[in-house]
Each structure stands twice: as structure tokens, then as C-alpha cells.
Design an enzyme around this catalytic site. Structure first.
Site, PDB file in Angstrom:
ATOM      1  N   HIS A  97      32.695  40.940  38.171  1.00  0.00           N
ATOM      2  CA  HIS A  97      32.227  40.095  37.059  1.00  0.00           C
ATOM      3  C   HIS A  97      31.410  38.924  37.606  1.00  0.00           C
ATOM      4  O   HIS A  97      30.323  38.624  37.115  1.00  0.00           O
ATOM      5  CB  HIS A  97      33.414  39.529  36.265  1.00  0.00           C
ATOM      6  CG  HIS A  97      34.145  40.507  35.426  1.00  0.00           C
ATOM      7  ND1 HIS A  97      33.572  41.202  34.384  1.00  0.00           N
ATOM      8  CD2 HIS A  97      35.446  40.908  35.456  1.00  0.00           C
ATOM      9  CE1 HIS A  97      34.472  41.971  33.806  1.00  0.00           C
ATOM     10  NE2 HIS A  97      35.624  41.816  34.446  1.00  0.00           N
ATOM     11  N   HIS A 117      37.941  43.294  41.234  1.00  0.00           N
ATOM     12  CA  HIS A 117      37.498  43.471  39.853  1.00  0.00           C
ATOM     13  C   HIS A 117      36.829  42.196  39.332  1.00  0.00           C
ATOM     14  O   HIS A 117      35.734  42.237  38.767  1.00  0.00           O
ATOM     15  CB  HIS A 117      38.699  43.850  38.974  1.00  0.00           C
ATOM     16  CG  HIS A 117      38.385  44.002  37.529  1.00  0.00           C
ATOM     17  ND1 HIS A 117      38.219  45.224  36.936  1.00  0.00           N
ATOM     18  CD2 HIS A 117      38.198  43.085  36.544  1.00  0.00           C
ATOM     19  CE1 HIS A 117      37.949  45.058  35.654  1.00  0.00           C
ATOM     20  NE2 HIS A 117      37.939  43.756  35.394  1.00  0.00           N
ATOM     21  N   GLU A 118      37.493  41.065  39.551  1.00  0.00           N
ATOM     22  CA  GLU A 118      36.941  39.788  39.068  1.00  0.00           C
ATOM     23  C   GLU A 118      35.679  39.401  39.838  1.00  0.00           C
ATOM     24  O   GLU A 118      34.764  38.796  39.272  1.00  0.00           O
ATOM     25  CB  GLU A 118      37.995  38.686  39.159  1.00  0.00           C
ATOM     26  CG  GLU A 118      39.252  38.937  38.330  1.00  0.00           C
ATOM     27  CD  GLU A 118      38.995  39.299  36.878  1.00  0.00           C
ATOM     28  OE1 GLU A 118      38.020  38.808  36.280  1.00  0.00           O
ATOM     29  OE2 GLU A 118      39.779  40.097  36.331  1.00  0.00           O
TER      30      GLU A 118
END
Length: 153
Positions: free
Chosen positions: A71, A67-68
């Protein structure tokens, strides 16, 4: 798992799922309370909440890192890296990263403790709410009866 192992795992996942290297640092931050991890825009580092590893294990950490990394890679490429952006949502689906991480047990216990309950005086329907309801203003949604605070014994 140590910070060094987290760094190696992050670099491995970046190559495996994104086909691009992760050139910054990934480490545990024990001060994180409400989130599984965060990507720092200022220095491109990734911080991960150690409690998620302790409570949910390796697979949860892999999901948080993916998920990170979404980003991270989108921000570096100048694309939409925020949760609401279409680019971000598409990349999450493509790599199989979760939109949200699983809740911690301590968070779940706080939510259960802080529930307020109201009961309709006519139909006896019970309403559970996190926030206080003004019983002088609101009525039952089923029969429009008067609400009272309900204390389960």
C-alpha cells in the site's frame, strides 16, 4: 517485540523486498480489532495489531508488514494502492505478501458462537448460517422442504 524493533524490521523488509527505503513510522496500535495492520494515507505511517504477533508469531507480522508496504510504496508512487487495483495485486504476488492475514482465535470463537442452524423438515439437511434466515420465505435448496430452526443439544 517493541515499536523500535518493528520500525527496524519494516525498514529492513522495505529495502529487501521493494528496493526502496521506508521513511515513515511503523508502530503497534492496540486499538486495532478487526485487521492485522493498516497503512495511513494521511501521514504514511503503518500501524500493526500486536495481537497477531502474540498469537501467530514473527512470520505473520512479516506478512502483514509486506502487505502494508505494498500500500505504502504504490501510494507514494501514485499507482493503484487499493485492494482491488491490478498494481496492488501484482505487487503482492511479486513480494509474496498475503492478501489477508490469518484470523485471530477470539474472532473464530465469536463466529462459531454466532452460527445459526436450520434443518429441512423433509430431507433433514442442516444449514449453518451467520445471518438469520426468514424461514417463512426460504425453503430447502435440495428438496424445497420447509426449514425449521435447529438447536444442537
Amino acid at each position: 517485540m517493541t515499536d523500535e524493533q518493528l520500525q527496524v524490521l519494516t525498514e529492513k523488509l522495505s529495502i529487501e523486498y521493494f528496493g526502496k527505503p521506508f521513511k515513515h513510522m511503523a508502530y503497534f496500535n492496540s486499538r486495532l480489532r478487526t485487521t492485522g495492520g493498516r497503512y495511513l494515507l494521511s501521514n504514511h505511517h503503518i500501524e500493526v495489531n500486536r495481537k497477531y504477533f502474540v498469537e501467530h508469531g514473527y512470520e505473520e507480522i512479516v506478512g502483514i508488514i509486506k502487505h502494508e508496504l505494498c500500500h505504502y510504496h504504490l501510494h507514494i508512487e501514485g499507482k493503484g494502492y487499493k485492494h482491488g487495483d491490478a498494481d496492488f495485486r501484482q505487487l503482492l504476488k511479486k513480494v509474496g505478501a498475503p492478501r489477508h492475514c490469518s484470523p485471530l482465535m477470539e474472532t473464530m470463537e465469536k463466529v462459531k458462537v454466532n452460527l445459526r442452524m436450520y434443518i429441512c423438515s423433509k430431507c433433514k439437511t442442516i444449514y449453518k448460517r451467520k445471518r438469520r434466515v426468514n424461514i417463512n420465505r426460504y425453503v430447502c435448496g435440495k428438496c424445497e422442504g420447509k426449514l425449521k430452526e435447529y438447536h444442537d443439544k
